[in-house]
Structure formats: C-alpha cells, structure tokens
Design an enzyme around this catalytic site. Structure first.
Site, PDB file in Angstrom:
ATOM      1  N   SER A  37     -15.659 -45.895   1.131  1.00 40.13           N
ATOM      2  CA  SER A  37     -15.052 -45.987  -0.210  1.00 40.13           C
ATOM      3  C   SER A  37     -13.976 -44.958  -0.491  1.00 40.13           C
ATOM      4  O   SER A  37     -13.314 -45.045  -1.527  1.00 40.13           O
ATOM      5  CB  SER A  37     -16.138 -45.879  -1.278  1.00 40.13           C
TER       6      SER A  37
ATOM      7  N   LYS B  50     -10.712 -46.379  -1.207  1.00 36.65           N
ATOM      8  CA  LYS B  50     -10.384 -46.922  -2.539  1.00 36.65           C
ATOM      9  C   LYS B  50      -9.280 -46.092  -3.210  1.00 36.65           C
ATOM     10  O   LYS B  50      -8.531 -46.596  -4.037  1.00 36.65           O
ATOM     11  CB  LYS B  50     -11.652 -46.980  -3.405  1.00 36.65           C
TER      12      LYS B  50
ATOM     13  N   TYR C 211     -10.699 -56.020   1.944  1.00 40.64           N
ATOM     14  CA  TYR C 211     -11.528 -54.907   1.443  1.00 40.64           C
ATOM     15  C   TYR C 211     -12.357 -54.276   2.573  1.00 40.64           C
ATOM     16  O   TYR C 211     -12.402 -53.057   2.726  1.00 40.64           O
ATOM     17  CB  TYR C 211     -12.439 -55.437   0.325  1.00 40.64           C
TER      18      TYR C 211
ATOM     19  N   TYR D 137     -19.470 -42.616  -8.353  1.00 41.45           N
ATOM     20  CA  TYR D 137     -20.382 -43.621  -8.930  1.00 41.45           C
ATOM     21  C   TYR D 137     -21.176 -43.036 -10.087  1.00 41.45           C
ATOM     22  O   TYR D 137     -20.619 -42.324 -10.915  1.00 41.45           O
ATOM     23  CB  TYR D 137     -21.310 -44.186  -7.835  1.00 41.45           C
TER      24      TYR D 137
ATOM     25  N   VAL E  67     -19.863 -44.131   1.674  1.00 46.55           N
ATOM     26  CA  VAL E  67     -21.221 -44.176   2.228  1.00 46.55           C
ATOM     27  C   VAL E  67     -21.278 -43.804   3.716  1.00 46.55           C
ATOM     28  O   VAL E  67     -22.363 -43.694   4.281  1.00 46.55           O
ATOM     29  CB  VAL E  67     -21.939 -45.536   1.996  1.00 46.55           C
TER      30      VAL E  67
END
Ligand code: GLU
Length: 312
Positions: free
Chosen positions: A66, A69, A193, A243, A261
C-alpha cells in the site's frame, strides 16, 4: 545533525530491533508474503543533502504494497488535478484497510486514497486516460525516476497471487462500480491496482523515492510536483496513512507516513529526511510493528517530529 551521528542512530536502532521477541504477525492472506521471515529489518534515511544512511536489510527488496498508494495518488493528481476529489474523500476512515462498511452509507465514495477502496478509484481514474499496461508502465517509470534507480521492478508472482486471492478487493471494486464510481471493467482496474501493490523495492530505493515529498516536490534538484501538492500529500499521509491506526501513528511518531502489509513504512520529515523502514511482522491494523517502533525511536533521538519547535 552530524552525518556521523545519524549513522550511529540507524545502526543502534537496527541492533535494538534485532533482539526483539515480539515482532508482530507476517501477512499471510497474500501467499508469497507469508514466506518472508519475520527476522528481517531494514532502515534507510536520505537526508536533505542527498546523503543516504542505512542499516540492517536496507538493500533487500520487499513488496511495498500500500505504500504504492502514495505514488498512485501523485500520478492521478497529475492526470486530473483536484477533480480527483469528486470521487474520493480526504478524511481518515477509522476502519480497516480493506473495509467495505462505509461505502454503503457514503454512496461508493471512499474516505481517502490510502485505503484499498480509495486506491482502486485512483487506479480507475488513471485508466480514464491509459490502458492498464500503460498505467503500469507509467508507475514503473515514475518510481524509477524519483528513486534514480532503473532496477526497480514489479514482482509478477505477488501480482498474480493477489489476483487469485483478492476477493475483498473484487467486492470493493464491484460495489463501487454499482455506485458508478468505478468506470473501467473491474478486472482491468484490479489488475492495475495489484501490479502497483506488487512493486518490489528496498528501503534505500523507497527512501530515495520519497525525496520529492521531503523536498517540496523536488527530487535531485528537479521538480516532480508543485510544493503545494507535496505538502497536501504529506497532510493526507499524516491523517490517513495508517488505516485505523493513523491517529496513533501521528501521536507516537509525528510524521507523515504510509505503511504497507509487506511491512514497509515510508515516512517524511519535511525539509529534513525521507525515511524507509521494513519489518514484515504487522500489528492488528496491518502496519509494521517494529517499523513503527523504529520510527518512534528515530524521531525521539533526532527531534524530527513535525510538532517539534524548530527554533529560529
Ligand atoms: N495489496 C494489498 C491489498 O489490497 C494492500 C494492502 C496494504 O498494503 O495495506 O490487500
């Protein structure tokens, strides 16, 4: 800060983490990630003067997941500017990285670009102008350029494993498509993605890639994005980068950061340093347990928190 002292600090942090017995839990829902030993630990610090300071497994590539992102957001803002914010919010979610619950009441508009749903919309925005192959190529060129390293690659085995097991991401994408907030075919959006998530980078490469966020949009003296945009991306990393653990990360570390992760974290001390840490064991929110601890120690010893008075 003396260059010698930052070398000592990163070496000591790597040594301290080596002996930790509580190392968090390695992600196993993406099969190739489950095989990474939890004994790994790397740290790389790139200072504003361009010097690089590393310790531990800082040269070993890992799945940035991530953290990609941040780079995808940078590309989407470059493509459509502030129009992006019609389709994705800028608020912390307070829910898990792969949560679907808010999407129903919020009509398919994800809370922010750093949760899975938000990043899937960001990919769809990129596919408004590019084919998946072109978008993946653009991402690869971007990270290679900002890191100044042509060897950065995508781990196809990780991308395939995510394709085979990413049922929640499929649900998120289909759900948002039902609300009209995903336009391209779901399999193409997710393929893009998953390839972004499967970027494989070392701490050194990641910290170098983060220089444009440290230096008001510049890397190696070249303008990558505007200073204003770099500051805004940092603001989102501070408020949404971890998060449902984002508030705690800001409280403990006081720096913009984004986790993945795979156990990596990219953190930015604006005007001072770009930092990457990697330790694969995760806390319950999916953020690197020892990576956070290492950043907490680094900030404590350097005074790099953005809330630390700089004097004058
Ligand atoms: N590829 C992962 C997923 O979509 C990214 C999650 C993360 O790194 O937080 O589940």
């Amino acid at each position: 800060m003396q260059l010698g002292s930052i070398d000592t600090i990163v070496a000591e942090i790597a040594e301290e983490t080596r002996t930790h017995t509580h190392r968090g839990k390695v992600a196993d829902y993406i099969p190739p990630l489950a095989c990474v030993p939890d004994s790994k630990f790397g740290i790389a610090v790139v200072l504003h003067d361009g010097s690089v300071h590393t310790a531990g497994d800082a040269e070993e590539p890992f799945s940035i997941q991530s953290i990609s992102k941040v780079f995808a957001l940078t590309l989407a803002l470059g493509a459509v500017g502030d129009q992006l914010w019609r389709r994705v919010g800028r608020e912390p979610s307070g829910t898990a990285f792969n949560s679907i619950v808010q999407l129903e009441t919020e009509h398919g508009i994800p809370r922010n670009p750093f949760i899975n749903a938000g990043a899937i919309v960001v990919c769809d925005v990129l596919l408004g102008r590019l084919q998946p192959r072109e978008a993946i190529g653009q991402m690869l060129r971007f990270v290679r350029t900002v890191a100044g390293d042509e060897t950065i690659a995508i781990d196809e085995a990780v991308a395939r494993a995510e394709q085979d097991t990413g049922f929640r991401n499929m649900a998120l994408a289909n759900y948002m498509r039902a609300f009209g907030n995903v336009h391209a075919p779901v399999e193409l959006v997710l393929g893009t993605y998953f390839h972004f998530c499967a970027l494989s980078m070392s701490c050194r490469q990641l910290a170098l890639a983060g220089r444009y966020l440290m230096d008001d949009g510049r890397a190696d003296g070249h303008s990558v994005i505007s200073a204003r945009r770099a500051r805004r991306i940092n603001a989102l990393m501070m408020s949404c980068g971890h998060y449902d653990n984002s508030g705690d990360f800001a409280y403990r570390i006081g720096l913009p950061g984004k986790s993945g992760v795979g156990g990596g974290i990219l953190a930015v001390a604006p005007g001072i340093a770009s930092i990457a840490v990697w330790s694969p064991g995760l806390n319950p929110s999916g953020n690197s347990h020892l990576g956070q601890l290492a950043l907490e120690r680094l900030v404590h010893r350097t005074g790099w928190s953005v809330f630390e008075p700089r004097g004058g």
